[in-house]
Scaffold this motif. Structure first.
Motif, PDB file in Angstrom:
ATOM      1  N   SER A 157      30.011  23.513  56.870  1.00  0.00           N
ATOM      2  CA  SER A 157      29.127  24.405  56.102  1.00  0.00           C
ATOM      3  C   SER A 157      27.672  23.944  56.191  1.00  0.00           C
ATOM      4  N   LYS A 160      26.155  25.114  59.592  1.00  0.00           N
ATOM      5  CA  LYS A 160      25.795  26.551  59.603  1.00  0.00           C
ATOM      6  C   LYS A 160      24.335  26.773  59.224  1.00  0.00           C
ATOM      7  N   GLU A 161      23.763  25.842  58.462  1.00  0.00           N
ATOM      8  CA  GLU A 161      22.381  25.995  57.971  1.00  0.00           C
ATOM      9  C   GLU A 161      21.326  25.675  59.026  1.00  0.00           C
TER      10      GLU A 161
END
Ligand code: ADP
Ligand code: 5GP
Length: 210
Positions: A157, A160-161
């Motif tokens: 996660s 993803k940034e």
């Protein structure tokens, strides 16, 4: 020390835990003058070899939440169950002394800084693969298997940034990655908007004595 010819900048570096960000940043910090590390506060336990006020300032949770209430942090976040925060005062002192400042903070912290400050260069460090990330976390031997599992789960996660960052560096061969990070800082320092006009004035257009 060479004369400082530009205004202080913020370099925000994020990566999933174990990507090698600390190793990379330490090398670049020792190679480049006027680039300083903003020492964060954390509630996590020191790892072997970590020194209080060098890697982090290690404090208890109640002390940390007291600082949050007083508004002492420019950003803070809970990561893997522990609290981490960047001190406003430390950051301001480093910038006021004419330094560029490197913030080693997670994606939540970077997003808070982005909202508060128009300035800043955002750099994301990637491991070559998830397998390599796992091997690095295991080799570092600072986290339990349960902790490693937590960090690997969080990694995807976080990765993803990457789209919200200005630069992405893949940390495969360490010295290659070090060169890229140094190049980003060095190139940014030469950008016209960062050059201190006072230095140009003094050097090329000195005022005549009256
Ligand atoms: P982070 O700060 O991103 O959590 P570290 O800097 O602690 O990561 O690095 C995690 C482990 O990987 C350490 O044992 C470090 O020595 C190792 N490491 C870092 N960069 C590389 C690299 N390019 N190649 C191989 N090992 C690396
Ligand atoms: P570690 O415990 O492995 O040193 O760091 C875990 C994560 O916390 C890393 O992603 C690191 O960048 C992040 N981190 C360290 N200091 C700060 C901070 O002051 N603020 C935020 N938001 N993250 C931090």
């Amino acid at each position: 020390m060479p004369e400082k010819r530009n205004k202080g900048s913020l370099f925000i570096v994020s990566a999933p835990s174990g990507a090698g960000k600390t190793t990379l940043c330490k090398k670049v910090l020792s190679a480049l003058p006027y680039l300083k590390f903003s020492v964060s506060y954390t509630t996590r336990q020191p790892r072997k070899g970590e020194v209080n006020d060098r890697e982090y300032t290690f404090i208890h949770r109640d002390e940390f939440t007291g600082m949050v209430k007083k508004g002492d942090f420019i950003e803070w976040a809970e990561i893997h169950g522990e609290l981490y925060g960047t001190s406003k005062r430390r950051l301001e002192e480093l910038l006021a002394a004419g330094n560029d400042v490197l913030l080693d903070i997670d994606v939540q912290g970077a997003s808070q800084v982005r909202k508060k400050s128009r300035e800043g260069t955002y750099i994301f460090i990637l491991p070559p693969s998830l397998e390599v990330l796992k091997t690095r976390l295991e080799k570092r031997m600072t986290d339990s298997q349960a902790n490693i599992k937590k960090r690997l789960k969080a990694a995807l996660s976080e990765i993803k940034e990457y789209t919200t960052y200005d630069y992405v560096i893949m940390n495969d061969v360490l010295n290659d990655a070090v060169r890229v990070l140094e190049a980003i800082v060095t190139a940014h320092r030469a950008s016209r908007k960062k050059i201190n006009p006072v230095w140009i004035e003094r050097t090329f257009f000195p005022k005549e004595d009256t």
